[in-house]
Enzyme design. Sequence first.
Site, PDB file in Angstrom:
ATOM      1  N   SER A  65       0.819  -1.204   0.000  1.00 23.57           N
ATOM      2  CA  SER A  65       0.000   0.000   0.000  1.00 23.57           C
ATOM      3  C   SER A  65       0.860   1.265   0.000  1.00 23.57           C
ATOM      4  O   SER A  65       1.675   1.424  -0.891  1.00 23.57           O
ATOM      5  CB  SER A  65      -0.949  -0.069   1.199  1.00 23.57           C
ATOM      6  OG  SER A  65      -2.135   0.585   0.879  1.00 23.57           O
ATOM      7  N   HIS A 110      -7.833  -5.776   0.492  1.00 23.36           N
ATOM      8  CA  HIS A 110      -6.592  -5.032   0.667  1.00 23.36           C
ATOM      9  C   HIS A 110      -5.856  -5.549   1.903  1.00 23.36           C
ATOM     10  O   HIS A 110      -6.268  -5.290   3.042  1.00 23.36           O
ATOM     11  CB  HIS A 110      -6.975  -3.554   0.861  1.00 23.36           C
ATOM     12  CG  HIS A 110      -5.815  -2.621   0.886  1.00 23.36           C
ATOM     13  ND1 HIS A 110      -5.109  -2.270  -0.239  1.00 23.36           N
ATOM     14  CD2 HIS A 110      -5.231  -1.947   1.910  1.00 23.36           C
ATOM     15  CE1 HIS A 110      -4.156  -1.416   0.086  1.00 23.36           C
ATOM     16  NE2 HIS A 110      -4.212  -1.204   1.389  1.00 23.36           N
TER      17      HIS A 110
HETATM   18  C1  GCU Z   1      -5.471   4.650   2.057  1.00 19.81           C
HETATM   19  C2  GCU Z   1      -4.990   5.451   0.882  1.00 19.81           C
HETATM   20  C3  GCU Z   1      -4.196   4.589  -0.115  1.00 19.81           C
HETATM   21  C4  GCU Z   1      -3.130   3.811   0.596  1.00 19.81           C
HETATM   22  C5  GCU Z   1      -3.724   3.057   1.755  1.00 19.81           C
HETATM   23  C6  GCU Z   1      -2.697   2.342   2.636  1.00 19.81           C
HETATM   24  O1  GCU Z   1      -6.441   3.751   1.627  1.00 19.81           O
HETATM   25  O2  GCU Z   1      -6.083   6.050   0.278  1.00 19.81           O
HETATM   26  O3  GCU Z   1      -3.620   5.392  -1.105  1.00 19.81           O
HETATM   27  O4  GCU Z   1      -2.478   2.948  -0.299  1.00 19.81           O
HETATM   28  O5  GCU Z   1      -4.395   3.955   2.610  1.00 19.81           O
HETATM   29  O6  GCU Z   1      -1.542   2.696   2.641  1.00 19.81           O
HETATM   30  O7  GCU Z   1      -3.101   1.451   3.365  1.00 19.81           O
END
Ligand code: GCU
Length: 435
Positions: free
Chosen positions: A272, A413
């Site tokens: 992420s 995710h």
């Molecule tokens: C949020 C953000 C993302 C990121 C994520 C993370 O969802 O919007 O851009 O990748 O956090 O790092 O868990």
Amino acid sequence: MPSHSAIALPLSALLCLIASLMLSGCAAPSSHWPATRDLPSQSGPPDPLVRFNGQRVASPEEWARDRRPELKKLFQHYMYGFLPPVPDRIQFVNQGIFTDLLGGKATMKLIDIQAGPEGAPKIQLMLIVPNQRRGPVPVFLAMNFCGNHALLSDPRVPLTTGWLYDSCKGCENGRATEAGRGSQAMDWPLSDIIDRGYALAAFCSTDIDSDRKDVSDGVYAWLSRYWKDPSIAAPANRGTIAAWAWGFHRCVDYLVRDPDIQRQQIAAVGHSRNGKTALLAAALDERIGLAIPHQAGCGGSAPSRGKIGESVERINTAFPHWFNARFKEFNTETDRLPFDQHALVALCAPRPVLFSNAAEDQWANPSGQFDMLKAADPVYKFLGASGLQSETPPPLGQLSPGRLGYYIREGKHSMTAGDWQVFLKFADAHFRSGQ
Ligand code: GCU
């Protein structure tokens, strides 16, 4: 300490002055780039093989000499902010070597990286290497969210000392406690990594910079105190992802010196926001041999011009500190960006890059990410590397072949032990059989 007169200089010049005093290299002052409003609108991903002046890159030599450095500067100028300088003084302090890890099959080395003079942020690197090795081994260099101590429940791993996310188990008042030990061990299959002949080097992002809109700590704040210039740490002039990428580079400084590590086989990994960082770090530092930005999404592996999932405007609003101030000028005008994220992948060429995703994680725009690989592919081919081997993404649960790898699984995710099996497979394909 430096003379105070440096403070009168504009930031770009100041950074280069710091560079000349402290660094082995620095990006050139960038004031000659046009203002955002003067950049031409381009609805699709700009051709990475066309230079900013409109000339087509004629040879791999020209790519390496002119276009690659140009792209590095463009990304830092318009999006991420310039990385903090490379310190000419860096110390690696051995805090312990334990040969009895994982029932005796691995050795853990704890190294404190002091990148710069006293007072500079200290990175606590945890390196775990297989004991059964015939020579130097490849390594996954991974930045984590919750501290090295969360990856395994070994009391010898120091608790991370910096600011911590509230969501990390054991976090109390923004700090780590013993309750967090081993809390993420399920997602980091150390034993498998070691059995497959790889080392794991891990560090926590917040050793370098906390993930806050309040940017009063971390590497830029330290630089600003050191140089007595508050503007260095001003939100307009810094970017947290760039700071974290600088942290990756400092860990690489150590790894290339460790005789147990195969220095051409350093794989940068992150999930992420940490994946956005792993990709940027690899794009800007050729010592990184392979990159795995896992579910990195907007600002990392997904197109800024993308229509699915998170938009540039949304990410700049929710996480303004991740990018520089100029990137906000593209909120509703992403068509003016002189690059898209495929160019970050192109900067990695011909090194292997894997985009791995989850079907329910549409926020990270998995299909747009595949488009970015497709748009980076011509650069791989131009440099004589295998790139993508199919015009369409592989079916769910299958890793695609080629140096531009793509993988999408069912689910949400997250970074799981199952994802690590894919990372290992990808690394085997490129580090072991040289696909
Ligand atoms: C949020 C953000 C993302 C990121 C994520 C993370 O969802 O919007 O851009 O990748 O956090 O790092 O868990």
